[in-house]
Design a protein around this motif. Sequence first.
Motif, PDB file in Angstrom:
ATOM      1  N   MET A  59     -31.380 -61.542   4.279  1.00  0.00           N
ATOM      2  CA  MET A  59     -31.223 -61.400   6.174  1.00  0.00           C
ATOM      3  C   MET A  59     -30.312 -61.303   6.609  1.00  0.00           C
ATOM      4  N   LEU A  60     -31.157 -62.964   6.996  1.00  0.00           N
ATOM      5  CA  LEU A  60     -29.918 -63.711   7.814  1.00  0.00           C
ATOM      6  C   LEU A  60     -28.518 -64.071   8.399  1.00  0.00           C
ATOM      7  N   ARG A  61     -27.954 -63.832   6.470  1.00  0.00           N
ATOM      8  CA  ARG A  61     -26.991 -63.558   6.802  1.00  0.00           C
ATOM      9  C   ARG A  61     -25.757 -62.049   6.869  1.00  0.00           C
ATOM     10  N   GLU A  62     -26.717 -60.823   7.510  1.00  0.00           N
ATOM     11  CA  GLU A  62     -26.026 -59.878   7.343  1.00  0.00           C
ATOM     12  C   GLU A  62     -26.470 -60.140   9.663  1.00  0.00           C
ATOM     13  N   LEU A  63     -27.816 -60.371   9.846  1.00  0.00           N
ATOM     14  CA  LEU A  63     -27.793 -61.054  11.589  1.00  0.00           C
ATOM     15  C   LEU A  63     -26.962 -61.652  12.084  1.00  0.00           C
ATOM     16  N   ARG A  64     -26.778 -62.784  11.192  1.00  0.00           N
ATOM     17  CA  ARG A  64     -26.010 -64.229  11.904  1.00  0.00           C
ATOM     18  C   ARG A  64     -24.516 -63.739  13.002  1.00  0.00           C
ATOM     19  N   PRO A  65     -23.605 -62.167  11.860  1.00  0.00           N
ATOM     20  CA  PRO A  65     -22.258 -61.529  12.261  1.00  0.00           C
ATOM     21  C   PRO A  65     -22.416 -61.372  13.597  1.00  0.00           C
ATOM     22  N   ALA A  66     -23.775 -60.266  13.554  1.00  0.00           N
ATOM     23  CA  ALA A  66     -24.225 -59.025  15.151  1.00  0.00           C
ATOM     24  C   ALA A  66     -24.777 -60.172  15.786  1.00  0.00           C
ATOM     25  N   LEU A  67     -25.247 -61.187  15.880  1.00  0.00           N
ATOM     26  CA  LEU A  67     -25.931 -62.494  16.642  1.00  0.00           C
ATOM     27  C   LEU A  67     -24.714 -63.108  17.603  1.00  0.00           C
ATOM     28  N   VAL A  68     -23.997 -63.709  16.606  1.00  0.00           N
ATOM     29  CA  VAL A  68     -22.662 -63.773  17.341  1.00  0.00           C
ATOM     30  C   VAL A  68     -22.226 -63.674  18.341  1.00  0.00           C
ATOM     31  N   LEU A  69     -21.638 -62.079  17.557  1.00  0.00           N
ATOM     32  CA  LEU A  69     -20.854 -61.050  18.506  1.00  0.00           C
ATOM     33  C   LEU A  69     -21.209 -60.664  19.425  1.00  0.00           C
ATOM     34  N   LEU A  70     -23.066 -60.680  19.720  1.00  0.00           N
ATOM     35  CA  LEU A  70     -23.739 -60.286  21.078  1.00  0.00           C
ATOM     36  C   LEU A  70     -23.454 -61.776  21.977  1.00  0.00           C
ATOM     37  N   LEU A  71     -23.329 -62.628  21.550  1.00  0.00           N
ATOM     38  CA  LEU A  71     -22.842 -64.022  22.031  1.00  0.00           C
ATOM     39  C   LEU A  71     -21.994 -64.138  23.042  1.00  0.00           C
ATOM     40  N   ALA A  72     -21.036 -63.739  21.957  1.00  0.00           N
ATOM     41  CA  ALA A  72     -19.425 -64.166  22.076  1.00  0.00           C
ATOM     42  C   ALA A  72     -18.966 -62.950  23.137  1.00  0.00           C
ATOM     43  N   LEU A  73     -19.261 -61.259  23.050  1.00  0.00           N
ATOM     44  CA  LEU A  73     -19.134 -60.254  23.761  1.00  0.00           C
ATOM     45  C   LEU A  73     -19.803 -60.388  25.164  1.00  0.00           C
ATOM     46  N   THR A  74     -21.112 -61.169  24.699  1.00  0.00           N
ATOM     47  CA  THR A  74     -22.193 -61.847  26.102  1.00  0.00           C
ATOM     48  C   THR A  74     -21.317 -62.575  27.418  1.00  0.00           C
ATOM     49  N   ALA A  75     -20.609 -63.362  26.803  1.00  0.00           N
ATOM     50  CA  ALA A  75     -20.278 -64.521  27.213  1.00  0.00           C
ATOM     51  C   ALA A  75     -18.903 -64.233  27.903  1.00  0.00           C
ATOM     52  N   LEU A  76     -18.141 -63.241  26.751  1.00  0.00           N
ATOM     53  CA  LEU A  76     -16.739 -63.066  27.399  1.00  0.00           C
ATOM     54  C   LEU A  76     -16.630 -61.406  28.689  1.00  0.00           C
ATOM     55  N   THR A  77     -17.317 -60.497  28.072  1.00  0.00           N
ATOM     56  CA  THR A  77     -17.983 -59.405  29.354  1.00  0.00           C
ATOM     57  C   THR A  77     -18.712 -59.967  30.331  1.00  0.00           C
ATOM     58  N   GLY A  78     -20.005 -61.231  30.522  1.00  0.00           N
ATOM     59  CA  GLY A  78     -21.357 -61.123  31.756  1.00  0.00           C
ATOM     60  C   GLY A  78     -20.490 -62.038  32.128  1.00  0.00           C
ATOM     61  N   LEU A  79     -19.571 -63.328  31.689  1.00  0.00           N
ATOM     62  CA  LEU A  79     -19.437 -64.162  32.258  1.00  0.00           C
ATOM     63  C   LEU A  79     -18.119 -64.429  33.179  1.00  0.00           C
ATOM     64  N   ALA A  80     -17.403 -64.821  31.662  1.00  0.00           N
ATOM     65  CA  ALA A  80     -15.693 -65.420  31.924  1.00  0.00           C
ATOM     66  C   ALA A  80     -15.130 -63.364  32.548  1.00  0.00           C
TER      67      ALA A  80
END
Length: 201
Positions: A1-22
């Motif tokens: 289950m962690l294997r399926e959640l990890r890509p989603a969490l990484v994508l969420l953090l990356a998009l948050t940093a990109l669209t919410g900060l950068a």
Amino acid sequence: MLRELRPALVLLLALTALTGLAYPLAMTGLAGALFPAQAEGSLIERGGTIVGSALIGQSFTGTGHFHGRPSATTAPDPADATKTVPAPYNAANSGGSNLGPTSAALAERVAGDLAALRAENPDRPVPVDLVTTSGSGLDPDISPEAALFQVPRVARARNLPEARVRALVASEIRGRSLGLFGETRVNVLALNLALDDLARR
């Protein structure tokens, strides 16, 4: 289950940093570099003092100044915080009156404004923007017709020839942005500052 959640969490953090900060930081920096006056609020300064913004209207009520559109903004009532009181051009509370065409309060307010304006200048039809509020309640501009309608009152109050005040209004008329957007307009604060300068000469 962690294997399926990890890509989603990484994508969420990356998009948050990109669209919410950068992205917001980059746009803020770019706006400040390319359009510094606009990025700082289009503030207007006279003699080292900020007198207003070209983007936010102000309440001018004296006979010797041009008046803007009516403003429906409000502020908390100092006597009762659960109520509001009229506070024209309150930039902290932008909004219209939400009164519809069947509202008795709106009809009464417009009728009162019309009567006062007709008494001020009985020979000309009253421009609609002098009796109607804008959607924001903060509109800094009026139509050239609304400015010209007020020329006789302002000229009398300032003891200036009407032709001179009319020429001042003509010099402050601004066309559509980029020739396409908005309407022909007059910024009330800029016009009143130019009027004050004219009166000092």
